[in-house]
Design a protein around this motif. Structure first.
Motif, PDB file in Angstrom:
ATOM      1  N   ILE A   1       0.837  -1.203   0.000  1.00 17.75           N
ATOM      2  CA  ILE A   1       0.000   0.000   0.000  1.00 17.75           C
ATOM      3  C   ILE A   1       0.870   1.250   0.000  1.00 17.75           C
ATOM      4  N   ALA A   2       1.941   1.241   0.800  1.00 15.33           N
ATOM      5  CA  ALA A   2       2.849   2.387   0.849  1.00 15.33           C
ATOM      6  C   ALA A   2       3.479   2.622  -0.522  1.00 15.33           C
ATOM      7  N   SER A   3       3.849   1.562  -1.202  1.00  9.12           N
ATOM      8  CA  SER A   3       4.430   1.677  -2.536  1.00  9.12           C
ATOM      9  C   SER A   3       3.424   2.257  -3.523  1.00  9.12           C
ATOM     10  N   THR A   4       2.206   1.736  -3.475  1.00  5.20           N
ATOM     11  CA  THR A   4       1.151   2.243  -4.367  1.00  5.20           C
ATOM     12  C   THR A   4       0.875   3.715  -4.077  1.00  5.20           C
ATOM     13  N   THR A   5       0.838   4.068  -2.804  1.00  4.16           N
ATOM     14  CA  THR A   5       0.598   5.465  -2.412  1.00  4.16           C
ATOM     15  C   THR A   5       1.715   6.366  -2.915  1.00  4.16           C
ATOM     16  N   ALA A   6       2.945   5.929  -2.791  1.00  7.81           N
ATOM     17  CA  ALA A   6       4.085   6.710  -3.286  1.00  7.81           C
ATOM     18  C   ALA A   6       3.963   6.905  -4.793  1.00  7.81           C
ATOM     19  N   GLY A   7       3.537   5.864  -5.490  1.00  4.92           N
ATOM     20  CA  GLY A   7       3.329   5.980  -6.936  1.00  4.92           C
ATOM     21  C   GLY A   7       2.243   6.992  -7.263  1.00  4.92           C
ATOM     22  N   GLU A   8       1.159   6.958  -6.509  1.00  2.00           N
ATOM     23  CA  GLU A   8       0.071   7.918  -6.725  1.00  2.00           C
ATOM     24  C   GLU A   8       0.537   9.342  -6.445  1.00  2.00           C
ATOM     25  N   LEU A   9       1.309   9.515  -5.396  1.00  5.79           N
ATOM     26  CA  LEU A   9       1.783  10.854  -5.034  1.00  5.79           C
ATOM     27  C   LEU A   9       2.828  11.386  -6.010  1.00  5.79           C
ATOM     28  N   SER A  10       3.512  10.489  -6.695  1.00  7.68           N
ATOM     29  CA  SER A  10       4.555  10.932  -7.629  1.00  7.68           C
ATOM     30  C   SER A  10       4.003  11.298  -9.005  1.00  7.68           C
ATOM     31  N   ASN A  11       2.709  11.084  -9.232  1.00  7.05           N
ATOM     32  CA  ASN A  11       2.117  11.465 -10.513  1.00  7.05           C
ATOM     33  C   ASN A  11       2.214  12.969 -10.699  1.00  7.05           C
ATOM     34  N   VAL A  12       2.764  13.368 -11.847  1.00  5.45           N
ATOM     35  CA  VAL A  12       2.913  14.791 -12.146  1.00  5.45           C
ATOM     36  C   VAL A  12       1.544  15.417 -12.436  1.00  5.45           C
TER      37      VAL A  12
ATOM     38  N   PRO B   1      -1.968  14.614 -11.524  1.00  5.12           N
ATOM     39  CA  PRO B   1      -2.907  13.758 -10.809  1.00  5.12           C
ATOM     40  C   PRO B   1      -4.315  13.838 -11.400  1.00  5.12           C
ATOM     41  N   GLN B   2      -4.955  12.713 -11.406  1.00  5.93           N
ATOM     42  CA  GLN B   2      -6.330  12.614 -11.891  1.00  5.93           C
ATOM     43  C   GLN B   2      -7.270  12.785 -10.696  1.00  5.93           C
ATOM     44  N   PRO B   3      -8.530  13.156 -10.973  1.00  6.29           N
ATOM     45  CA  PRO B   3      -9.491  13.254  -9.859  1.00  6.29           C
ATOM     46  C   PRO B   3      -9.641  11.920  -9.126  1.00  6.29           C
ATOM     47  N   SER B   4      -9.477  10.828  -9.838  1.00  8.96           N
ATOM     48  CA  SER B   4      -9.595   9.516  -9.198  1.00  8.96           C
ATOM     49  C   SER B   4      -8.419   9.253  -8.251  1.00  8.96           C
ATOM     50  N   SER B   5      -7.310   9.978  -8.445  1.00 10.16           N
ATOM     51  CA  SER B   5      -6.134   9.805  -7.582  1.00 10.16           C
ATOM     52  C   SER B   5      -6.458  10.185  -6.149  1.00 10.16           C
ATOM     53  N   GLU B   6      -7.224  11.236  -5.974  1.00 14.86           N
ATOM     54  CA  GLU B   6      -7.580  11.671  -4.622  1.00 14.86           C
ATOM     55  C   GLU B   6      -8.423  10.605  -3.921  1.00 14.86           C
ATOM     56  N   ILE B   7      -9.355  10.041  -4.655  1.00 16.35           N
ATOM     57  CA  ILE B   7     -10.186   8.973  -4.095  1.00 16.35           C
ATOM     58  C   ILE B   7      -9.322   7.753  -3.778  1.00 16.35           C
ATOM     59  N   ALA B   8      -8.412   7.421  -4.697  1.00 19.97           N
ATOM     60  CA  ALA B   8      -7.520   6.277  -4.480  1.00 19.97           C
ATOM     61  C   ALA B   8      -6.651   6.497  -3.244  1.00 19.97           C
ATOM     62  N   LEU B   9      -6.136   7.726  -3.083  1.00 15.48           N
ATOM     63  CA  LEU B   9      -5.295   8.023  -1.919  1.00 15.48           C
ATOM     64  C   LEU B   9      -6.086   7.908  -0.620  1.00 15.48           C
ATOM     65  N   LYS B  10      -7.329   8.387  -0.630  1.00 13.35           N
ATOM     66  CA  LYS B  10      -8.158   8.271   0.571  1.00 13.35           C
ATOM     67  C   LYS B  10      -8.429   6.808   0.898  1.00 13.35           C
ATOM     68  N   THR B  11      -8.718   6.022  -0.125  1.00 12.83           N
ATOM     69  CA  THR B  11      -8.972   4.594   0.075  1.00 12.83           C
ATOM     70  C   THR B  11      -7.719   3.897   0.605  1.00 12.83           C
ATOM     71  N   LEU B  12      -6.575   4.195  -0.013  1.00 11.64           N
ATOM     72  CA  LEU B  12      -5.314   3.596   0.427  1.00 11.64           C
ATOM     73  C   LEU B  12      -4.981   3.998   1.860  1.00 11.64           C
ATOM     74  N   SER B  13      -5.207   5.265   2.189  1.00  8.92           N
ATOM     75  CA  SER B  13      -4.922   5.749   3.545  1.00  8.92           C
ATOM     76  C   SER B  13      -5.791   5.049   4.567  1.00  8.92           C
ATOM     77  N   THR B  14      -7.060   4.903   4.263  1.00 10.83           N
ATOM     78  CA  THR B  14      -7.987   4.234   5.173  1.00 10.83           C
ATOM     79  C   THR B  14      -7.574   2.780   5.377  1.00 10.83           C
ATOM     80  N   GLU B  15      -7.256   2.102   4.269  1.00 14.39           N
ATOM     81  CA  GLU B  15      -6.839   0.708   4.352  1.00 14.39           C
ATOM     82  C   GLU B  15      -5.535   0.576   5.127  1.00 14.39           C
ATOM     83  N   TYR B  16      -4.606   1.507   4.893  1.00 16.13           N
ATOM     84  CA  TYR B  16      -3.310   1.485   5.566  1.00 16.13           C
ATOM     85  C   TYR B  16      -3.486   1.627   7.076  1.00 16.13           C
ATOM     86  N   ILE B  17      -4.272   2.587   7.493  1.00 14.51           N
ATOM     87  CA  ILE B  17      -4.480   2.828   8.921  1.00 14.51           C
ATOM     88  C   ILE B  17      -5.171   1.635   9.578  1.00 14.51           C
ATOM     89  N   ALA B  18      -6.144   1.057   8.881  1.00 17.72           N
ATOM     90  CA  ALA B  18      -6.828  -0.124   9.425  1.00 17.72           C
ATOM     91  C   ALA B  18      -5.840  -1.279   9.601  1.00 17.72           C
TER      92      ALA B  18
END
Length: 127
Positions: free
Chosen positions: A36-47, A49-66
Motif C-alpha cells: 500500500i505504501a508503494s502504491t501510495t508513493a506511486g500515486e503521489l509521484s504522478n505529475v 494527478p487525476q481526480p480519481s487519484s484523490e479517491i484512491a489516496l483516501k482509500t489507500l490511507s484508510t486501508e493502511y491505517i486499518a
C-alpha cells in the motif's frame, strides 16, 4: 509437576503453532502495508494527478491505517507469549550478553585492583 510430558508437550506445541500462525498472519499484513505504501508513493509521484487519484489516496490511507491497527493489535496480543519461547539454539544473543556481562565484571575487578594497588603503594611510601 506430575503432569505427563505428552500432555504438556502437545499443548506447548499447539500454543507455539498458534503463535507462529498468528505471527505469519501479521507478517502478511505488514507486507500488505508495504504494498500500500508503494502504491501510495506511486500515486503521489504522478505529475498530473487525476481526480480519481484523490479517491484512491483516501482509500489507500484508510486501508493502511486499518492494517496498522490490526498489526498493532496482533503484536500486542503476542507480547505476553514472548516469554514462553525457548531461545533459538543458534542464536548468539545470549552468548553476546554473557560476554558483555563478563567484560563488565572484568572491568570492575580491574578497577578494584587499581584501587588496591594505589592503597598498597600509598602504604609503602609512608613507611
Amino acid at each position: 509437576m506430575s503432569q505427563s510430558t505428552d500432555g504438556g508437550s502437545g499443548t506447548e506445541t499447539s500454543n507455539i503453532s498458534e503463535i507462529l500462525n498468528s505471527l505469519n498472519a501479521i507478517e502478511e499484513k505488514i507486507l500488505k502495508l508495504l504494498e500500500i505504501a508503494s502504491t501510495t508513493a506511486g500515486e503521489l509521484s504522478n505529475v498530473n494527478p487525476q481526480p480519481s487519484s484523490e479517491i484512491a489516496l483516501k482509500t489507500l490511507s484508510t486501508e493502511y491505517i486499518a492494517l496498522v491497527k490490526e498489526v498493532h493489535q496482533g503484536l500486542k496480543a503476542q507480547v505476553s507469549s514472548i516469554g514462553e519461547y525457548i531461545p533459538y539454539e543458534r542464536s548468539s544473543y545470549i552468548a553476546k550478553k554473557e560476554l558483555d556481562i563478563a567484560r563488565m565484571k572484568g572491568e570492575v575487578i580491574l578497577s578494584h585492583f587499581s584501587i588496591i594497588k594505589q592503597i598498597l603503594e600509598g602504604d609503602t611510601s609512608m613507611s
